[in-house]
Design an enzyme around this catalytic site. Structure first.
Site, PDB file in Angstrom:
ATOM      1  N   ASP A 117       0.839  -1.204   0.000  1.00  0.00           N
ATOM      2  CA  ASP A 117       0.000   0.000   0.000  1.00  0.00           C
ATOM      3  C   ASP A 117       0.870   1.248   0.000  1.00  0.00           C
ATOM      4  OD1 ASP A 117      -2.119  -1.734   0.074  1.00  0.00           O
ATOM      5  OD2 ASP A 117      -2.477  -1.542   2.221  1.00  0.00           O
TER       6      ASP A 117
ATOM      7  N   LYS B 165       0.127  -8.108  -2.782  1.00  0.00           N
ATOM      8  CA  LYS B 165      -1.233  -7.568  -2.873  1.00  0.00           C
ATOM      9  C   LYS B 165      -1.153  -6.085  -3.226  1.00  0.00           C
ATOM     10  CE  LYS B 165      -3.974  -6.670   0.738  1.00  0.00           C
ATOM     11  NZ  LYS B 165      -4.484  -5.342   0.395  1.00  0.00           N
TER      12      LYS B 165
ATOM     13  N   LYS C 193     -11.804  -5.634  -4.224  1.00  0.00           N
ATOM     14  CA  LYS C 193     -13.054  -5.755  -3.444  1.00  0.00           C
ATOM     15  C   LYS C 193     -14.273  -5.366  -4.272  1.00  0.00           C
ATOM     16  CE  LYS C 193     -11.048  -5.120   1.186  1.00  0.00           C
ATOM     17  NZ  LYS C 193      -9.682  -4.626   0.884  1.00  0.00           N
TER      18      LYS C 193
ATOM     19  N   SER D 228     -11.190  -7.382   8.963  1.00  0.00           N
ATOM     20  CA  SER D 228     -10.366  -7.162  10.157  1.00  0.00           C
ATOM     21  C   SER D 228     -10.760  -5.909  10.920  1.00  0.00           C
ATOM     22  CB  SER D 228      -8.893  -7.044   9.738  1.00  0.00           C
ATOM     23  OG  SER D 228      -8.745  -5.937   8.865  1.00  0.00           O
TER      24      SER D 228
ATOM     25  N   GLN E  45      -8.447  -0.514  12.197  1.00  0.00           N
ATOM     26  CA  GLN E  45      -7.757  -1.769  11.856  1.00  0.00           C
ATOM     27  C   GLN E  45      -7.392  -2.508  13.142  1.00  0.00           C
ATOM     28  OE1 GLN E  45      -7.416  -4.158   9.992  1.00  0.00           O
ATOM     29  NE2 GLN E  45      -5.707  -3.907   8.581  1.00  0.00           N
TER      30      GLN E  45
ATOM     31  N   GLY F  29       0.761  -5.518   5.720  1.00  0.00           N
ATOM     32  CA  GLY F  29       1.040  -4.261   5.033  1.00  0.00           C
ATOM     33  C   GLY F  29       2.078  -3.467   5.786  1.00  0.00           C
ATOM     34  N   ARG F  30       1.578  -2.544   6.633  1.00  0.00           N
ATOM     35  CA  ARG F  30       2.477  -1.587   7.289  1.00  0.00           C
ATOM     36  C   ARG F  30       3.554  -2.242   8.149  1.00  0.00           C
ATOM     37  NH1 ARG F  30      -2.547   1.947   9.136  1.00  0.00           N
ATOM     38  NH2 ARG F  30      -3.555  -0.027   8.595  1.00  0.00           N
TER      39      ARG F  30
HETATM   40  O1  S5P Z   1     -10.687  -7.152   6.197  1.00  0.00           O
HETATM   41  C1  S5P Z   1      -9.738  -6.714   5.578  1.00  0.00           C
HETATM   42  C2  S5P Z   1      -9.539  -7.032   4.228  1.00  0.00           C
HETATM   43  C3  S5P Z   1      -8.405  -6.553   3.583  1.00  0.00           C
HETATM   44  S1  S5P Z   1      -8.090  -7.152   2.021  1.00  0.00           S
HETATM   45  N1  S5P Z   1      -8.815  -5.921   6.194  1.00  0.00           N
HETATM   46  C4  S5P Z   1      -7.721  -5.439   5.553  1.00  0.00           C
HETATM   47  O2  S5P Z   1      -6.922  -4.761   6.190  1.00  0.00           O
HETATM   48  N2  S5P Z   1      -7.520  -5.717   4.211  1.00  0.00           N
HETATM   49  C5  S5P Z   1      -6.375  -5.161   3.482  1.00  0.00           C
HETATM   50  O3  S5P Z   1      -5.186  -5.677   4.054  1.00  0.00           O
HETATM   51  C6  S5P Z   1      -6.241  -3.652   3.556  1.00  0.00           C
HETATM   52  O4  S5P Z   1      -6.884  -3.036   2.459  1.00  0.00           O
HETATM   53  C7  S5P Z   1      -4.758  -3.448   3.498  1.00  0.00           C
HETATM   54  O5  S5P Z   1      -4.324  -3.417   2.148  1.00  0.00           O
HETATM   55  C8  S5P Z   1      -4.168  -4.685   4.126  1.00  0.00           C
HETATM   56  C9  S5P Z   1      -3.779  -4.519   5.577  1.00  0.00           C
HETATM   57  O6  S5P Z   1      -2.749  -3.597   5.720  1.00  0.00           O
HETATM   58  P1  S5P Z   1      -2.017  -3.290   7.118  1.00  0.00           P
HETATM   59  O7  S5P Z   1      -1.129  -2.157   6.815  1.00  0.00           O
HETATM   60  O8  S5P Z   1      -3.069  -2.916   8.109  1.00  0.00           O
HETATM   61  O9  S5P Z   1      -1.283  -4.548   7.488  1.00  0.00           O
END
Ligand code: S5P
Length: 484
Positions: free
Chosen positions: A257, A279, A312, A370, A433, A453-454
């Site tokens: 991302d 992704k 999505k 999530s 998140q 991701g992060r």
């Molecule tokens: O329920 C979800 C589905 C997806 S695909 N929750 C999510 O966080 N994602 C994706 O996963 C979200 O769009 C992001 O690209 C990644 C999580 O990123 P992070 O930085 O929080 O690990």
């Protein structure tokens, strides 16, 4: 039913050769001295009626309001019970229906109703579970299973481990003893059959040992190795992902991302050796063109990872066709897999399939999310599971959170669970998140692939961070398989 009538029924089953003795090669290659084939009873309506009446007696006191026969042999038995008792029946589709409603369960029912499973014969219980899972996936409850014959090879124990109570009209021992008493078989034959049963137990202290006579499908909750699950996958892209995971020893997907394509290509090159999937969110970038696509595909080939465009999709079938293949991004051209919400109903799968299937692509269904307060839970998750189960030609798996906690478990072993919301310590961000650790996501919640991701792209050394997550997730997978 008086004892004499029950014995007479056993004798008539032997007479019509529903129970035979000799040397029979089973699907597994094993030679069995006894062979039970109850399909023949459809030709003997009197026997069919007696069989269904006796089985019905065995579930007296059990509570249910609908019944479902395991296809095919038990369907006439269930029908006969339903006609006699006026308890409505449901039918489970065995094949994936390409057109039409694609329902796994046919008939009218309400969520939360309890369904009795009717089966002719139980060996390991695997066939019964193949019917229990889709029933539970559409919100029905199952607590009792009735069979005509229990081969006493571990089916009862396996069903009990899923919280199911097995009722049988006859055990194999009872059949053997009845036939022996009436001089229909000799003691040697009876002993050989008993020995075969004793030696071919399918369930030992909670572990599936082998599945000699029934379907080769393994229970959905068992953690089978990717190598075995690859052979069960129907979708080409699911098979490919299993292959990549095994080859690279990686069940890590990185969510790239970032804001620019230069950053995307840079991250992809750094984390590439450690990941099975990259992704993307293509609509995050300020530019997108054919040369970017070519460079990204080159990196995918160089490091052998698959590309998942996290689009999505969430619209009607006709609209998603255009969104998937056309527009500025032409997602279907360069991504190996994409994902969709089930809000619009099964038309969304049909639309995306019409673009992606012939190109060998795969679709992930968002069964759970999530983020805090999201609405993808309960019956929505179950309906999504049912949609995945019945569309395994194109659906390769799920975006999910807690598949082990789903009624009936994570579903078909050929489907892959991918889980976002992963960091090395649990927690969250300011916008909802929520994070779990790799060990928890894979080991406890029952997922297959972590999406990070992060936790990786914001690390000072993304390659090193990816290596750490790769190792954690792969170990969690190996432990989970070993433990089951
Ligand atoms: O329920 C979800 C589905 C997806 S695909 N929750 C999510 O966080 N994602 C994706 O996963 C979200 O769009 C992001 O690209 C990644 C999580 O990123 P992070 O930085 O929080 O690990």
């Amino acid at each position: 039913m008086p004892e004499a009538d029950i014995e007479a029924l056993v004798l008539s089953l032997a007479e019509i050769e529903a129970v035979k003795f000799g040397e029979f090669k089973l699907k597994s290659g094993l030679i069995s001295p006894i062979y039970i084939d109850l399909r023949v009873i459809v030709s003997f309506p009197d026997i069919l009626k007696k069989v269904s009446d006796l089985m019905w007696k065995k579930v007296e006191g059990a509570s249910f309001s609908v019944i479902c026969g395991v296809p095919y042999t038990a369907l006439p038995i269930a029908t006969c019970m339903s006609l006699t008792t006026k308890v409505p029946m449901l039918m489970r589709r065995k094949e994936i229906k390409e057109y039409g409603t694609k329902k796994a369960i046919e008939g009218t029912f309400q969520q939360g109703q309890t369904c009795l499973i009717v089966e002719d014969l139980v060996t390991s219980g695997a066939s019964v579970m193949e019917t229990v899972d889709p029933l539970e996936a559409v919100g029905l409850k199952v607590s009792d299973v009735v069979v005509l014959i229990d081969r006493e090879q571990g089916g009862g124990a396996r069903l009990a481990s899923h919280g199911l109570c097995l009722h049988s009209a006859f055990t194999l021992t009872f059949i053997l003893e009845t036939l022996l008493r009436h001089g229909k078989i000799d003691p040697r034959t009876a002993a050989a059959a008993k020995e075969f049963v004793a030696k071919n137990q399918t369930f030992d202290q909670g572990n599936v040992v082998k599945d000699p006579a029934e379907s080769t499908t393994k229970p959905s909750i068992a953690r089978l190795p990717f190598s075995e699950r690859q052979t069960m996958a129907q979708c080409t892209m699911a098979k490919r992902l299993f292959e990549v995971m095994m080859k690279k020893k990686s069940n890590l997907a990185v969510a790239a991302d970032v804001k620019t394509v230069a950053d995307l290509l840079s991250v992809a090159d750094k984390v590439g050796p450690h990941i099975c999937v990259l992704k993307t969110h293509v609509d995050l970038f300020t530019s997108w063109d054919d040369s970017t696509v070519a460079m990204l595909r080159d990196l995918a080939n160089k490091h052998e990872f698959l590309i998942f465009e996290d689009r999505k999709f969430a619209d009607i079938g006709n609209t998603v066709v255009g969104q998937y293949e056309g527009g500025i991004y032409r997602i279907a051209e360069w991504s190996d897999m994409t994902n969709a919400h089930m809000v619009p109903g099964p038309g969304i799968i049909d639309g995306l399939r019409s673009v992606g299937l012939s190109r060998g692509k795969g679709l992930l269904l968002l069964a759970e999310m999530s983020s805090a307060g999201n609405l993808a839970n309960g019956s929505y998750t179950l309906a999504t599971k049912a949609a995945a189960e019945t569309n395994q030609d194109f659906v390769m798996g799920y975006i999910s959170q807690t598949p082990n906690a789903w009624p009936g478990g994570p579903g078909s072993p050929g489907l892959i669970h991918m889980t976002p919301g992963v960091q090395l310590s649990a927690g969250g961000d300011a916008l909802g998140q929520q994070y779990n650790t790799p060990e928890h996501v894979i080991g406890v919640n029952g997922s297959d692939v972590i999406i990070v991701g992060r936790g990786i792209i914001k690390a000072t050394d993304p390659a090193a961070a990816a290596a750490t997550y790769q190792e954690a997730a792969w170990h969690a997978y190996l432990n989970a398989v070993q433990a089951s």
